[in-house]
Design an enzyme around this catalytic site. Structure first.
Site: not given
Ligand code: GLA
Length: 410
Positions: A206, A183-185, A148
């Site tokens: 998420d 890293e969410w894009g 993450d």
């Molecule tokens: C981030 C990630 C999630 C999850 C949480 C855990 O938000 O994007 O998928 O792994 O952390 O804390």
């Protein structure tokens, strides 16, 4: 000069072989169970054993779901030698014993860390301990690492460097460990994640257990994205998937029904079974990693049916490894075409509207000439000699067809 040249060639081939080694780790999108959406950071060793037993008992492992990914919350700090250790209350037998148990069921075990001192939920993470933690994970028998990016600087250069450092540490650990970049894009990882050693990379924030984000009056999104929002990002980056590297639109929310975990905490009521089936359809068309996140020990028949449908899973896992291209996106209809092995195609037609539609789509509109036999993957209906796809589609439903041309090699 010659020496420098020889050195550079040697380094180049070393890096290429590292890359080749890593890119072979997920030849098709990984399938498994990820603990976050249902258990959040309350996950325990007993939960993981329950998940493993349930996945075997209800046919998920038989259908190809191979991994159990322990998400955030397993960590208990570091010991005197700075080795990362599990929380002794949640994981009293240790991770090695758990990995042995999961392996004895024919499955693989994934774990979670973060490229900073602390994870998203505030637990011990791996920055500056990459080599030591990778060696620890390998020693435990870990097969996959989700890495993450909370508590880390926002620039791309640092992100690439930190991810590459952990990927190199995993390669040097001597164990094949798939590396999932999370890293969410924000830094467009589809351009660089494979080069940094990733086999998959999250493309957005998420996912929550909802069809689409509910924005407030000012257009600001409240409480996470939904299925359609992840699709919106993924549909535009199809060209970056394949060859052992996958766009990851996040977990399957199928079967969560708004219960428990981060999804439920948002007050969500969850999705309908039609919407869950649509998520499964779209994720498979998009060649996405398939990470179940509902209560597998208590899943109902509808959830089991959606998650274990062999026809749709074969589309996700097709060895050609192509992500579907969105060919039509208008009037509340989205049409996806995914080339498959042996000159077959999967076509998905999604109705994003709130009323049923009659879709009439000529195959030439999709670039498909000639006549095809179509198999409706969800109800097994077969139609022969089709030049046009005519289907009634419920609101939020995705009809998925597998098209075979007469004479195509099987
Ligand atoms: C981030 C990630 C999630 C999850 C949480 C855990 O938000 O994007 O998928 O792994 O952390 O804390």
């Amino acid at each position: 000069m010659l020496r420098i040249g020889t050195f550079l060639i040697a380094m180049g081939s070393f890096i290429c072989s590292l890359k080749a080694q890593r890119s072979g780790l997920a030849a098709v999108p990984p399938m498994g169970y990820m603990t976050w959406n249902f258990y959040a950071d309350k996950i325990t060793e007993q939960d993981v054993r329950t998940i493993a037993d349930a996945m075997v008992a209800n046919g998920l492992t038989g259908a190809g779901y191979q991994y159990i990914f322990i998400d955030d919350g397993w960590q208990g700090g570091r010991d005197k030698r700075n080795n990362i250790i599990p929380d002794a209350v949640k994981f009293p037998s240790g991770i090695k014993a758990l990995a042995d148990y999961v392996h004895s069921k024919g499955m693989k075990l994934g774990i979670y860390s973060d490229a900073a001192p602390l994870t998203c939920a505030g637990y011990t993470a791996s920055l500056n301990f990459e080599e030591q933690d990778a060696a620890t994970f390998a020693g435990w028998g870990i097969d996959y690492l989700k890495y993450d990016y909370c508590n880390a600087p926002s620039d791309s250069v640092t992100a690439k460097t930190r991810y590459k450092r952990m990927a190199d540490a995993l390669s040097a650990s001597g164990r094949d460990i798939v590396f999932g970049i999370c890293e969410w894009g924000g830094r467009q990882p589809w351009f660089w994640a494979k080069g940094a050693g990733g086999s998959l990379w999250r493309i957005a924030g998420d996912i929550r257990d909802k069809w689409s984000a509910d924005n407030d009056a000012a257009g600001v999104e409240k409480g996470g994205i939904g299925i359609l929002d992840a699709v919106k990002v993924d549909a535009d980056i199809a060209a970056h998937a394949g060859d052992g590297g996958w766009n990851d639109p996040d977990m399957l929310v199928v079967g969560l029904y708004g219960r428990k975990g981060p999804s439920g905490d948002l007050g969500g009521i969850g999705c309908s079974d039609v919407e869950y089936q649509s998520q499964m359809s779209l994720w498979c068309l998009l060649a996405a990693p398939l990470m179940v996140s509902c209560d597998v020990a208590g899943m109902n028949e509808a959830t089991k049916r959606i998650l274990t449908n062999k026809n749709i899973l074969a589309i996700d896992q097709d060895k050609l490894g192509k992500q579907a291209i969105r060919k039509i996106n208008s009037d509340g209809r989205q049409v996806y075409v995914k080339p498959l092995e042996n000159n077959e195609f999967a076509v998905g037609i999604l109705n994003t509207g709130t009323a049923a539609i009659k879709a009439d789509i000529g195959l030439p509109e999709l670039g498909l000439e000639g006549k095809y036999t179509s198999l409706n993957v969800w109800n097994n209906e077969i139609r022969k000699d089709q030049k046009k796809l005519s289907y009634l589609i419920a609101p939020h439903e995705t009809v998925v067809l597998r098209l075979t041309q007469a004479g195509a090699k099987k």
